[in-house]
Design a protein around this motif. Structure first.
Motif, mmCIF file in Angstrom:
data_model
loop_
_atom_site.group_PDB
_atom_site.id
_atom_site.type_symbol
_atom_site.label_atom_id
_atom_site.label_comp_id
_atom_site.label_asym_id
_atom_site.label_seq_id
_atom_site.Cartn_x
_atom_site.Cartn_y
_atom_site.Cartn_z
ATOM 1 N N LEU A 22 -68.295 -100.519 -0.970
ATOM 2 C CA LEU A 22 -67.867 -99.246 -1.548
ATOM 3 C C LEU A 22 -67.860 -98.135 -0.494
ATOM 4 O O LEU A 22 -66.937 -97.318 -0.439
ATOM 5 C CB LEU A 22 -68.779 -98.876 -2.723
ATOM 6 N N ARG A 23 -68.853 -98.114 0.364
ATOM 7 C CA ARG A 23 -68.916 -97.105 1.426
ATOM 8 C C ARG A 23 -67.764 -97.258 2.407
ATOM 9 O O ARG A 23 -67.161 -96.286 2.832
ATOM 10 C CB ARG A 23 -70.237 -97.206 2.200
ATOM 11 N N GLU A 24 -67.464 -98.493 2.787
ATOM 12 C CA GLU A 24 -66.358 -98.732 3.714
ATOM 13 C C GLU A 24 -65.033 -98.316 3.090
ATOM 14 O O GLU A 24 -64.192 -97.694 3.738
ATOM 15 C CB GLU A 24 -66.312 -100.195 4.132
ATOM 16 N N ARG A 25 -64.852 -98.643 1.821
ATOM 17 C CA ARG A 25 -63.623 -98.264 1.121
ATOM 18 C C ARG A 25 -63.517 -96.742 1.009
ATOM 19 O O ARG A 25 -62.450 -96.175 1.201
ATOM 20 C CB ARG A 25 -63.575 -98.905 -0.262
ATOM 21 N N ALA A 41 -70.195 -89.039 11.577
ATOM 22 C CA ALA A 41 -71.390 -88.361 11.084
ATOM 23 C C ALA A 41 -71.684 -88.650 9.610
ATOM 24 O O ALA A 41 -72.756 -88.322 9.105
ATOM 25 C CB ALA A 41 -71.252 -86.854 11.286
ATOM 26 N N MET A 42 -70.751 -89.274 8.924
ATOM 27 C CA MET A 42 -70.923 -89.521 7.487
ATOM 28 C C MET A 42 -72.013 -90.559 7.207
ATOM 29 O O MET A 42 -72.368 -91.353 8.074
ATOM 30 C CB MET A 42 -69.606 -90.005 6.884
ATOM 31 N N GLY A 47 -71.984 -93.773 9.622
ATOM 32 C CA GLY A 47 -70.533 -93.731 9.729
ATOM 33 C C GLY A 47 -70.016 -94.206 11.071
ATOM 34 O O GLY A 47 -68.954 -94.813 11.150
ATOM 35 N N ALA A 48 -70.762 -93.942 12.140
ATOM 36 C CA ALA A 48 -70.326 -94.368 13.477
ATOM 37 C C ALA A 48 -70.165 -95.875 13.541
ATOM 38 O O ALA A 48 -69.157 -96.388 14.032
ATOM 39 C CB ALA A 48 -71.313 -93.889 14.537
ATOM 40 N N ASP A 53 -66.798 -100.817 13.138
ATOM 41 C CA ASP A 53 -66.545 -102.092 12.459
ATOM 42 C C ASP A 53 -65.142 -102.135 11.851
ATOM 43 O O ASP A 53 -64.442 -103.145 11.973
ATOM 44 C CB ASP A 53 -67.583 -102.338 11.361
ATOM 45 N N LEU A 54 -64.733 -101.036 11.207
ATOM 46 C CA LEU A 54 -63.407 -100.989 10.588
ATOM 47 C C LEU A 54 -62.298 -101.047 11.632
ATOM 48 O O LEU A 54 -61.249 -101.652 11.407
ATOM 49 C CB LEU A 54 -63.272 -99.747 9.713
ATOM 50 N N MET A 55 -62.535 -100.467 12.784
ATOM 51 C CA MET A 55 -61.550 -100.555 13.869
ATOM 52 C C MET A 55 -61.482 -101.987 14.408
ATOM 53 O O MET A 55 -60.397 -102.526 14.615
ATOM 54 C CB MET A 55 -61.892 -99.570 14.984
#
Length: 68
Positions: A22-25, A41-42, A47-48, A53-55
């Motif tokens: 849910l956080r990633e989405r 910063a989230m 978030g970093a 990871d998403l990249m």
């Protein structure tokens, strides 16, 4: 620096797909118009790692990087 969602991210955000947390989405939903440092910063600093990871997984890209 701003990031962009990829087609893979758009697919992930469609109603029938749920492979990320849910956080990633939610981070994917917030990408548009946010600077990289804001995204990093989230979630109390987590978030970093999430952005990285998403990249790495192909959900986010830098605009100046073109995909082959």
């Amino acid at each position: 620096m701003l990031l962009q969602k990829t087609k893979k991210a758009d697919l992930e955000l469609s109603p029938s797909v749920r492979s990320l947390s849910l956080r990633e989405r939610s981070l994917l939903l917030l990408v548009e118009g946010k600077r990289l440092v804001q995204l990093q910063a989230m979630y109390n600093g987590v978030g970093a790692q999430m952005v990285e990871d998403l990249m790495r997984q192909g959900y986010l890209v830098h605009p100046e990087i073109t995909l082959a």
